[in-house]
Design a protein around this motif. Structure first.
Motif, short mmCIF file in Angstrom:
data_model
loop_
_atom_site.label_atom_id
_atom_site.label_comp_id
_atom_site.label_asym_id
_atom_site.label_seq_id
_atom_site.Cartn_x
_atom_site.Cartn_y
_atom_site.Cartn_z
N GLN A 187 -38.20 -15.35 -20.91
CA GLN A 187 -39.46 -14.58 -20.35
C GLN A 187 -40.44 -14.16 -21.62
N PHE A 188 -41.60 -14.46 -21.67
CA PHE A 188 -42.41 -14.29 -22.94
C PHE A 188 -42.84 -12.88 -22.63
N ARG A 189 -43.24 -11.81 -23.79
CA ARG A 189 -43.89 -10.65 -23.37
C ARG A 189 -45.52 -11.03 -22.79
N ASN A 190 -46.13 -11.97 -23.74
CA ASN A 190 -47.26 -12.34 -23.44
C ASN A 190 -47.80 -13.62 -23.99
N LEU A 191 -47.35 -14.74 -23.06
CA LEU A 191 -47.60 -16.06 -23.56
C LEU A 191 -48.99 -16.24 -23.37
N GLY A 192 -49.58 -16.63 -24.63
CA GLY A 192 -51.19 -16.82 -24.36
C GLY A 192 -51.41 -18.38 -24.73
N ARG B 298 -64.23 -22.04 -13.38
CA ARG B 298 -64.63 -20.97 -12.94
C ARG B 298 -63.79 -19.90 -12.16
N TYR B 299 -62.59 -20.22 -11.90
CA TYR B 299 -61.75 -19.29 -10.97
C TYR B 299 -60.39 -19.15 -11.84
N ALA B 300 -59.82 -20.14 -12.43
CA ALA B 300 -58.51 -19.62 -12.99
C ALA B 300 -58.87 -18.62 -14.31
N LYS B 301 -58.49 -17.43 -13.86
CA LYS B 301 -58.54 -16.56 -15.05
C LYS B 301 -57.85 -16.93 -16.15
N GLY B 302 -58.13 -16.75 -17.41
CA GLY B 302 -57.55 -16.90 -18.57
C GLY B 302 -57.64 -15.87 -19.41
N MET B 303 -56.75 -15.78 -20.65
CA MET B 303 -56.90 -14.87 -21.46
C MET B 303 -58.12 -15.12 -22.49
N VAL B 304 -58.59 -14.01 -22.90
CA VAL B 304 -59.61 -14.12 -23.99
C VAL B 304 -59.23 -14.01 -25.48
N PHE B 305 -59.54 -15.24 -26.27
CA PHE B 305 -59.07 -15.02 -27.67
C PHE B 305 -60.33 -14.87 -28.27
N ASP B 306 -60.92 -13.54 -28.39
CA ASP B 306 -62.21 -13.46 -28.98
C ASP B 306 -62.37 -13.22 -30.44
N ARG B 307 -61.03 -12.80 -30.97
CA ARG B 307 -60.91 -12.68 -32.31
C ARG B 307 -60.58 -13.80 -33.05
N VAL B 308 -61.15 -14.28 -34.32
CA VAL B 308 -60.88 -15.02 -35.20
C VAL B 308 -60.37 -13.91 -36.21
N GLY B 309 -58.93 -13.88 -36.56
CA GLY B 309 -58.76 -12.67 -37.35
C GLY B 309 -58.09 -13.28 -38.74
N GLU B 310 -57.19 -12.09 -39.14
CA GLU B 310 -56.63 -12.34 -40.44
C GLU B 310 -55.75 -13.63 -40.66
#
Ligand code: ADP
Ligand code: MG
Length: 720
Positions: A409-414, A265-277
């Motif tokens: 250093q990652f640019r955006n490690l998901g 409920r509290y640890a924010k996380g990235m949203v993977f809402d796309r199942v893409g190509e």
């Protein structure tokens, strides 16, 4: 009455800290009557007893029924503890220096018994009264055919007066050092008795909701403590034990559940809402095989986890060969579809290389950049890779510990995948998380099977997926145990397999204490193998700890590509390595390996379409424990069954990966023996939290108050 006793005690002791009703249990142990600074120090050092509470939780490991007085003539070699009554007819010091001891003879109307003391000789000699009748209690041993008791408990016999001692006397763990300084298990019992006299029900308020107390008919806490130490009878003792074990397990489960749900409920996380190509194309065009049901299920769990906006922290447990890698890859594609980078950490260089090679293969025709980063990546290359990771040009990085170094250093490690997590410390995992402001989703994969209940407890703060299904068409590995004298048959068997075009592993144990011994041992083994398999026509790879990464890789590579038919190795190949054409695994000195290690090793064969074999070689002398392990290995291929057995044989403390969790240090409950209680506690804790995730309902107030008062382990700031 107890209150006034308490007052007396408080006023007798000097410089007591201010206390409230709740803090009597946090009083330093030296303030307890009969302890004082010297004994206090000993209790701290030897038993970790710092406070009244620690002493209260120093539980007896058994109780002795002292109502029965036996005759000396009834003592037999089968006698364990015994209580007799008789007159001391002699008492003298014998021997010199270290051999010095006090020997007394006790006589009743049936015979004589020798009593011996090696410690506290003078003190006992001064106090013992020859001619008097004593009640003597202790453990019987036989010396030159006659019974004796060493360091017995002695009480002057007085038939009319009962000294108030309980019938069931507790026996407490004590160390030799404590015994030598007058703090035997029995003395400790007296201290606990004193302590119980100071306590009342108020000091041990209920911490389990009343509804549960009623439902399970649990003893009130105070009664439970009183009766676990000084039970009025066996029935009530069992009830006390049940209550306190349940409490221990239930509270642990509630704590874990709270940690888990807080993270949800509290640890924010990235949203993977796309199942893409990327995901879809790969799934459609490049997936080399249909996924198993278990793989699909876990993938679905990962998708659900990563879409909610909270950090995923999932443990994926799948037996060796269940196909975790492809699940991880699909997860990483999901991340890439949503514009995020992923990394996959492996415990060894070889495994990282293999993962990388595998991924590169599978993703060869996909518009994705992958890279490998390990300790042996060359400086110039490394710089380039680091820059591209920072830029976001590389979507998937595979590597070893090198990945968690600060320079990366990652640019955006998901998504961070951690393969074979038991090799990574908890702290290292945390380091990965801290790479972004919003922590990446974490998928921890392990093939080290852990019994379910244990995993739920050890990793209870993680979400948990299980892959208990192997890809179709796998033939079970046949495992046999062979003694050294069958060596040449075993080698002939390998020859026959090689003739059929197969490959074989020959594994030597790793002796932790000595790298040199390992090396010598392996070399001897290697020479031996070469004697059976001369080059040419045979070719042998060898991998060992003294080689550098390049040498290891080169040797590994020759085996992977089929240039060599035999791989001689220490356990470095234990995890993850995948050579489907290998069908024989010979484990030398198999008695030296633990069950989970054997299972891991065996997992290296049986990966292809051909029937595979695992041969456990041992010398002729094998301990009972080792024999049991070998038997289990021959009987089953199921990692979870093996894990259960392992737990039974070794106890939870030694199971890999659970030691640091600290969640298994139960004082009373045993994860093995109290399995049903573990399950019950878990089930009830989950039910409670699902109905009242914040513990804000009135029925749960006692529980909440208790947990909030227990400082240290967890931050409760989130429970308001
Ligand atoms: P582990 O779970 O031990 O890491 P791997 O991911 O290495 O297992 O997979 C073991 C082997 O099984 C690999 O050769 C892999 O390609 C293969 N494999 C994985 N999933 C499937 C599947 N659904 N069907 C057939 N083979 C599979
Ligand atoms: Mg694997």
């Amino acid at each position: 009455m107890i209150e006034s006793q308490l007052q007396k005690h408080i006023f007798a002791a000097k410089a007591l800290p201010i206390r409230t009703e709740q803090t009597i249990l946090s009083n330093p142990i030296e303030y307890l009557k009969g302890v004082g600074p010297l004994k206090g120090d000993l209790l701290k050092k030897e038993l970790g007893i710092f406070t009244f509470k620690d002493l209260l939780e120093h539980f007896p490991y058994r109780h002795i029924d002292k109502t029965e007085i036996k005759k000396i003539k009834d003592i037999s070699p089968a006698t364990d503890y015994i209580q007799v009554a008789g007159r001391i007819i002699s008492c003298e010091v014998m021997g010199e220096k270290r051999g010095k001891r006090l020997v007394a003879t006790l006589r009743d109307d049936s015979g004589e018994l020798e009593l011996t003391w090696f410690q506290g000789v003078h003190w006992i000699q001064k106090n013992i009264q020859p001619g008097q009748v004593y009640i003597v209690f202790g453990k019987v041993s036989f010396y030159m055919g006659s019974p004796q008791i060493t360091h017995p408990e002695m009480d002057l016999f007085s038939p009319e007066k009962s000294d108030g001692r309980p019938f069931l006397e507790p026996v407490y763990p004590a160390t030799e050092k404590l015994k030598a300084r007058g703090l035997s298990g029995r003395q400790i019992g007296k201290l606990v008795y004193t302590l119980m006299g100071l306590l009342s029900a108020k000091d041990l308020p209920e911490n389990i909701p009343d509804t549960l107390v009623q439902e399970l008919q649990l003893l009130p806490r105070f009664d439970a403590y009183a009766n676990i130490h000084f039970p009025a009878g066996n029935d009530v003792y069992q009830k006390a034990l049940y209550r306190l074990k349940f409490e221990e397990l239930f509270l642990a489960q509630v704590r874990l559940g709270l940690i888990r749900s807080n993270r949800h409920r509290y640890a924010k996380g990235m949203v993977f809402d796309r199942v893409g190509e990327l995901f879809n194309n790969f799934y459609r065009d490049y997936l080399p095989f249909p996924l198993t049901g278990a793989q699909k299920r876990v993938l679905k769990e990962i998708r659900q986890d990563t879409v909610r906006g909270y950090q995923m922290n999932r443990l994926l447990q799948g037996d060796v060969g269940s196909g975790k890698t492809i699940v991880a890859l699909l997860g990483m594609l999901l991340a890439a579809d949503n514009g995020y980078q992923s990394c996959m950490m492996a415990p060894t260089e070889i495994l990282a290389q293999q993962h990388h090679a595998g991924l590169k293969d599978l993703l060869a025709d996909m518009p994705l950049e992958v890279a490998l980063l390990t300790g042996s990546t060359k400086q110039a290359e490394r710089k380039k890779i680091l820059a591209r990771i920072a830029e976001g040009d590389i979507q998937i990085v595979t590597g070893t510990h090198a990945l968690i170094e600060d320079a990366v250093q990652f640019r955006n490690l998901g998504l961070a995948v951690v393969d074979e997590q038991h090799r990574f410390g908890v702290a290292q995992r945390a380091k990965l998380w801290s790479k972004n402001e919003i922590p990446p989703h974490v998928l921890v994969m392990t093939a080290t099977p852990i019994p379910r209940t244990l995993a739920m407890t050890a990793y209870g703060d993680l979400d948990y997926s299980i892959m208990d299904e192997l890809p179709p068409g796998r033939l079970p590995v046949t495992t046999v145990h062979r003694y050294e004298n069958a060596r040449s048959q075993v080698m002939d068997f390998i020859k026959a397999e090689i003739q059929k075009g197969r490959q074989a592993y020959i594994i030597f144990p790793l002796i932790e204490e000595s790298e040199k011994l390992n090396y010598e041992n392996l070399m001897k083994g290697y020479e031996n193998v070469k004697a059976y398999f001369p080059e040419p026509p045979y070719w042998i790879s060898m991998v060992h700890g003294k080689m550098n990464a390049e040498q290891k890789e080169a040797n590994m590579q020759r085996f992977v590509s089929g240039d060599t038919q035999i791989m001689v190795s220490t356990t470095v190949i234990e995890v993850g390595v995948n050579v489907p054409n290998a069908t024989v695994m010979v484990i030398e000195s198999a008695e030296k390996f633990g069950l989970s290690q054997l299972h891991q090793l065996r997992g290296r064969v049986g990966r292809g379409a051909e029937k595979s074999y695992c041969i456990l070689l041992t010398g002729s002398k094998v301990t009972t424990d080792a024999r049991e392990r070998l038997k289990i290995m021959c009987a089953t291929n199921d990692g979870f069954v093996i894990a259960e057995k392992d737990l039974e044989l070794r106890g939870p403390g030694d199971i890999e990966g659970t030691r640091q969790s600290g969640m298994l240090n139960f004082k009373l409950a045993s994860i093995v023996q109290d399995k049903h209680l573990v399950d019950l506690a878990k089930q009830l804790a989950e039910k409670l939290l699902s109905e009242d995730p914040d513990l804000s309902m009135a029925v749960n107030l006692k529980l909440k108050t208790y947990l909030q008062a227990q400082k240290g382990q967890t931050s409760w700031s989130k429970i308001s």
